[in-house]
Design a protein around this motif. Structure first.
Motif, short mmCIF file in Angstrom:
data_model
loop_
_atom_site.label_atom_id
_atom_site.label_comp_id
_atom_site.label_asym_id
_atom_site.label_seq_id
_atom_site.Cartn_x
_atom_site.Cartn_y
_atom_site.Cartn_z
N PHE A 29 0.81 -1.23 0.00
CA PHE A 29 0.00 0.00 0.00
C PHE A 29 0.84 1.27 0.00
O PHE A 29 0.72 2.11 -0.90
N ARG A 30 1.68 1.46 0.98
CA ARG A 30 2.43 2.72 1.10
C ARG A 30 3.39 2.92 -0.06
O ARG A 30 3.47 4.00 -0.63
N THR A 31 4.14 1.88 -0.38
CA THR A 31 5.12 1.99 -1.46
C THR A 31 4.45 2.29 -2.79
O THR A 31 4.88 3.17 -3.55
N LEU A 32 3.36 1.57 -3.09
CA LEU A 32 2.67 1.77 -4.36
C LEU A 32 2.04 3.16 -4.43
O LEU A 32 2.08 3.81 -5.49
N HIS A 33 1.50 3.63 -3.32
CA HIS A 33 0.90 4.96 -3.31
C HIS A 33 1.93 6.03 -3.68
O HIS A 33 1.67 6.91 -4.51
N GLU A 34 3.11 5.95 -3.09
CA GLU A 34 4.16 6.92 -3.39
C GLU A 34 4.63 6.80 -4.84
O GLU A 34 4.88 7.81 -5.51
N GLN A 35 4.75 5.56 -5.33
CA GLN A 35 5.17 5.36 -6.71
C GLN A 35 4.17 5.97 -7.69
O GLN A 35 4.57 6.61 -8.67
N LEU A 36 2.90 5.78 -7.43
CA LEU A 36 1.88 6.30 -8.34
C LEU A 36 1.85 7.82 -8.34
O LEU A 36 1.65 8.45 -9.39
N LYS A 37 2.08 8.44 -7.19
CA LYS A 37 2.14 9.89 -7.14
C LYS A 37 3.32 10.41 -7.95
O LYS A 37 3.23 11.46 -8.61
N ASP A 38 4.43 9.68 -7.92
CA ASP A 38 5.61 10.08 -8.70
C ASP A 38 5.40 9.82 -10.20
O ASP A 38 5.83 10.62 -11.03
N GLN A 39 4.76 8.69 -10.52
CA GLN A 39 4.61 8.29 -11.92
C GLN A 39 3.49 9.06 -12.64
O GLN A 39 3.49 9.14 -13.87
N HIS A 40 2.54 9.59 -11.87
CA HIS A 40 1.38 10.26 -12.49
C HIS A 40 1.20 11.68 -11.91
O HIS A 40 0.15 11.99 -11.33
N PRO A 41 2.19 12.53 -12.08
CA PRO A 41 2.08 13.88 -11.50
C PRO A 41 0.96 14.73 -12.11
O PRO A 41 0.51 15.69 -11.48
N LYS A 42 0.51 14.38 -13.31
CA LYS A 42 -0.54 15.17 -13.96
C LYS A 42 -1.94 14.59 -13.75
O LYS A 42 -2.92 15.15 -14.23
N ALA A 43 -2.03 13.49 -13.02
CA ALA A 43 -3.34 12.92 -12.72
C ALA A 43 -4.09 13.84 -11.75
O ALA A 43 -3.49 14.40 -10.82
N VAL A 44 -5.38 13.99 -11.96
CA VAL A 44 -6.15 14.89 -11.09
C VAL A 44 -6.55 14.22 -9.78
O VAL A 44 -6.74 14.90 -8.76
N HIS A 45 -6.67 12.88 -9.78
CA HIS A 45 -7.05 12.16 -8.57
C HIS A 45 -6.34 10.80 -8.54
O HIS A 45 -6.15 10.17 -9.57
N ILE A 46 -5.97 10.38 -7.32
CA ILE A 46 -5.54 9.00 -7.08
C ILE A 46 -6.39 8.49 -5.92
O ILE A 46 -6.09 8.71 -4.75
N VAL A 47 -7.48 7.86 -6.28
CA VAL A 47 -8.45 7.34 -5.31
C VAL A 47 -7.96 5.98 -4.80
O VAL A 47 -7.32 5.23 -5.54
#
Length: 205
Positions: A29-47
């Motif tokens: 959970f924690r690792t993937l959440h941080e990775q997704l925020k880094d990989q998708h900086p232009k995404a409007v939401h990460i639910v």
């Protein structure tokens, strides 16, 4: 109940908005959440949403709309996990906005559908309760125990080191524990020490 052992993904487009879903073991959970925020900086939401079993064998649930209207994204994502009877599992849905608003009902369907797509792509396995055991190994036996865990494909473990060796915290089902004990107890005369077996563990971690 069911769970997953690795990450699965799915992608869908609804009225020009792109939804990318990631279904993963709770340990990620924690690792993937941080990775997704880094990989998708232009995404409007990460639910996200998750369901996990605590040490009292109770299901704990949580979810986040991450800026979407309340109840339109995290809740339907969690409901999709419930519908598949998944535990110790989390899901993230990355949304790129396409310029067309979906409305409350459209968002609920979009997020729930995105999670179900990832579930359909996943290899679901039967969930089994595992109990935690804590034990100590001197440095001289580290490689032997590491080889055992690799050979048995046991990766739900943690280690802390002191000046003489490592304190391990490992989760086993009944069969895994029996096999491990048969392997390990013969090394007690070489310094292996069992600190806690089963659920009644001491707070080493």
């Amino acid at each position: 109940m069911q769970t997953v052992s690795k990450i699965s993904t799915a992608k869908t487009e609804i009225k020009k908005s792109t939804f990318i879903s990631y279904l993963a073991p709770m340990a990620e959970f924690r690792t993937l959440h941080e990775q997704l925020k880094d990989q998708h900086p232009k995404a409007v939401h990460i639910v996200w949403a998750y369901r996990e079993l605590n040490k009292y064998a109770q299901i704990v649930e949580n979810q986040s709309d991450d800026g979407e209207p309340k109840g339109t994204s995290g809740a339907p994502s969690l409901n999709a996990l419930r519908g598949a009877d998944l535990v110790d599992t989390c899901v993230f849905i990355v949304r790129y906005f396409g310029g067309i608003k979906l409305g409350t009902g459209g968002l609920v369907r979009a997020y729930g559908g995105a999670v179900n797509l990832a579930i359909n792509e996943a290899e679901l396995i039967e969930f089994e309760i595992k109990n935690k055991s804590v034990f100590f190994t001197p440095f001289t036996l580290m490689s032997r125990f590491e080889h055992y865990f690799n050979a048995q494909n046991l990766n739900d473990l943690k280690r802390e080191f002191n000046e003489t060796g490592a304190i391990w915290s490992v989760k086993f089902n009944d069969k895994e524990f029996k096999n491990f004990y048969d392997f390990s107890h013969v090394f007690e005369h070489e310094g292996v020490e069992f600190l806690a077996l089963g659920l009644n563990t001491k707070p080493y971690f």
